[in-house]
Design a protein around this motif. Structure first.
Motif, PDB file in Angstrom:
ATOM      1  N   UNK A  32      17.622  26.886 -58.952  1.00  0.00           N
ATOM      2  CA  UNK A  32      16.718  26.621 -59.326  1.00  0.00           C
ATOM      3  C   UNK A  32      16.581  25.882 -60.983  1.00  0.00           C
ATOM      4  N   UNK A  33      17.543  26.648 -61.870  1.00  0.00           N
ATOM      5  CA  UNK A  33      17.785  26.560 -63.787  1.00  0.00           C
ATOM      6  C   UNK A  33      18.566  25.249 -63.439  1.00  0.00           C
ATOM      7  N   UNK A  34      19.155  25.101 -62.520  1.00  0.00           N
ATOM      8  CA  UNK A  34      20.067  23.902 -62.519  1.00  0.00           C
ATOM      9  C   UNK A  34      19.285  22.609 -62.025  1.00  0.00           C
ATOM     10  N   UNK A  35      18.415  22.576 -61.575  1.00  0.00           N
ATOM     11  CA  UNK A  35      17.293  21.796 -60.752  1.00  0.00           C
ATOM     12  C   UNK A  35      16.196  21.028 -62.314  1.00  0.00           C
ATOM     13  N   UNK A  36      16.832  22.339 -63.125  1.00  0.00           N
ATOM     14  CA  UNK A  36      15.496  21.982 -63.895  1.00  0.00           C
ATOM     15  C   UNK A  36      15.797  21.008 -65.346  1.00  0.00           C
ATOM     16  N   UNK A  37      17.543  21.959 -65.726  1.00  0.00           N
ATOM     17  CA  UNK A  37      18.057  21.116 -66.920  1.00  0.00           C
ATOM     18  C   UNK A  37      19.176  20.033 -66.695  1.00  0.00           C
ATOM     19  N   UNK A  38      19.832  20.078 -65.449  1.00  0.00           N
ATOM     20  CA  UNK A  38      20.056  18.972 -64.670  1.00  0.00           C
ATOM     21  C   UNK A  38      19.476  17.294 -65.172  1.00  0.00           C
ATOM     22  N   UNK A  39      17.883  17.446 -64.392  1.00  0.00           N
ATOM     23  CA  UNK A  39      16.675  16.538 -64.360  1.00  0.00           C
ATOM     24  C   UNK A  39      16.251  16.724 -65.815  1.00  0.00           C
ATOM     25  N   UNK A  40      15.807  17.738 -66.604  1.00  0.00           N
ATOM     26  CA  UNK A  40      15.213  17.550 -67.826  1.00  0.00           C
ATOM     27  C   UNK A  40      16.065  16.744 -69.195  1.00  0.00           C
ATOM     28  N   UNK A  41      17.327  17.354 -69.372  1.00  0.00           N
ATOM     29  CA  UNK A  41      18.107  17.226 -69.975  1.00  0.00           C
ATOM     30  C   UNK A  41      19.922  16.527 -69.712  1.00  0.00           C
ATOM     31  N   UNK A  42      20.373  16.530 -68.779  1.00  0.00           N
ATOM     32  CA  UNK A  42      21.240  16.304 -68.602  1.00  0.00           C
ATOM     33  C   UNK A  42      21.845  16.999 -67.842  1.00  0.00           C
ATOM     34  N   UNK A  43      22.646  16.681 -67.078  1.00  0.00           N
ATOM     35  CA  UNK A  43      24.055  17.830 -66.155  1.00  0.00           C
ATOM     36  C   UNK A  43      25.606  17.763 -67.561  1.00  0.00           C
ATOM     37  N   UNK A  53      19.665  31.548 -69.717  1.00  0.00           N
ATOM     38  CA  UNK A  53      17.968  31.636 -70.323  1.00  0.00           C
ATOM     39  C   UNK A  53      17.353  31.152 -69.659  1.00  0.00           C
ATOM     40  N   UNK A  54      16.977  29.456 -68.763  1.00  0.00           N
ATOM     41  CA  UNK A  54      16.363  29.449 -67.697  1.00  0.00           C
ATOM     42  C   UNK A  54      16.390  30.015 -66.095  1.00  0.00           C
ATOM     43  N   UNK A  55      17.427  30.577 -66.329  1.00  0.00           N
ATOM     44  CA  UNK A  55      18.085  31.567 -64.755  1.00  0.00           C
ATOM     45  C   UNK A  55      17.164  33.239 -65.681  1.00  0.00           C
ATOM     46  N   UNK A  56      17.290  33.057 -66.129  1.00  0.00           N
ATOM     47  CA  UNK A  56      16.599  34.994 -66.796  1.00  0.00           C
ATOM     48  C   UNK A  56      18.131  35.701 -66.224  1.00  0.00           C
ATOM     49  N   UNK A  57      18.955  35.626 -65.972  1.00  0.00           N
ATOM     50  CA  UNK A  57      20.274  36.582 -65.860  1.00  0.00           C
ATOM     51  C   UNK A  57      21.356  35.759 -66.601  1.00  0.00           C
ATOM     52  N   UNK A  58      22.131  36.260 -66.708  1.00  0.00           N
ATOM     53  CA  UNK A  58      23.824  36.670 -67.932  1.00  0.00           C
ATOM     54  C   UNK A  58      24.538  35.449 -67.121  1.00  0.00           C
ATOM     55  N   UNK A  59      25.446  35.365 -67.838  1.00  0.00           N
ATOM     56  CA  UNK A  59      26.772  34.458 -66.767  1.00  0.00           C
ATOM     57  C   UNK A  59      27.460  35.433 -66.326  1.00  0.00           C
ATOM     58  N   UNK A  60      27.834  36.615 -66.047  1.00  0.00           N
ATOM     59  CA  UNK A  60      28.162  37.236 -64.817  1.00  0.00           C
ATOM     60  C   UNK A  60      27.974  37.022 -63.631  1.00  0.00           C
TER      61      UNK A  60
END
Length: 222
Positions: A32-43, A53-60
């Motif tokens: 879901x975070x990827x869908x937002x960011x890829x469409x808004x600012x680009x891959x 930050x968008x997902x509310x999770x850590x990179x782990x």
């Protein structure tokens, strides 16, 4: 060399969720975070920090499902393509088996271009995946071929005696999908200046013209 990392989660039920259920939920959050960011600012401008930050999770938790952001792009693209095809199939099913071929073409194309009106999804499908890597190019081509196979099945149902080989029929189906796809991309990049009905009518002429040729062709000799 591609860095491989794998996150570990405690193997216990927490909050009523099993470890597997939590992993599925976290993976869905990153998609879901990827869908937002890829469409808004680009891959290409999307960062791990932004995704977390968008997902509310850590990179782990990112690395328990994906090795790279490119892997996430592929997952997002495949999800969007599946949704698009699902909407088309649903529209055709609602139309029912009693509709003629011309009506089904109009209904299917209207469902297709309605999905193209979702700018966020359309940007990922037609813009963000292009030129990323040979691997993503293959994924993109696989998605287009999947749509072509869907068109081929529909065409064979409408005109079962069209006397061309499966190989030639697939080329025709790829051409039909190419026409619809290029029209969709142009519509997106022009800011949807034309009404959807014009796109449906124009591409329907291509589909129906091919259908007329198929129907007029004599059945193969016994």
């Amino acid at each position: 060399m591609k860095e491989q990392r794998t996150g570990r989660t405690p193997q216990r039920t927490y909050g009523g969720e099993s470890p597997e259920e939590r992993m599925v939920r976290r993976r869905a959050s990153f998609i879901a975070a990827g869908r937002v960011l890829f469409s808004q600012i680009g891959y290409r401008k999307t960062t791990m920090r932004g995704l977390c930050a968008e997902a509310g999770l850590t990179d782990r938790y990112f690395y328990e499902s994906f090795e790279t952001i490119e892997d996430l792009l592929v997952a997002v693209y495949e999800e969007l393509m599946g949704e698009m095809q699902g909407h088309i199939v649903a529209a055709l099913q609602v139309a029912g088996p009693g509709r003629d071929a011309d009506a089904l073409i109009d209904i299917g194309l209207d469902a297709f271009f309605r999905q193209v009106e979702d700018t966020a999804a359309a940007r990922v499908i037609w813009l963000e995946v292009l030129g990323v890597s040979p691997r993503v190019d293959q994924v993109y081509n696989h998605g287009i071929r999947g749509f072509a196979e869907f068109i081929l099945v529909m065409s064979r149902t409408i005109a079962p005696h069209w006397p061309v080989s499966d190989e030639i029929a697939r080329v025709v189906a790829m051409g039909m999908i190419g026409a619809a796809s290029e029209a969709a991309k142009d519509w997106l990049m022009s800011g949807y200046q034309q009404p959807r009905a014009h796109l449906v009518q124009g591409i329907a002429m291509v589909f129906k013209g091919i259908l007329l040729i198929a129907k007029a062709s004599p059945p193969p000799a016994a």
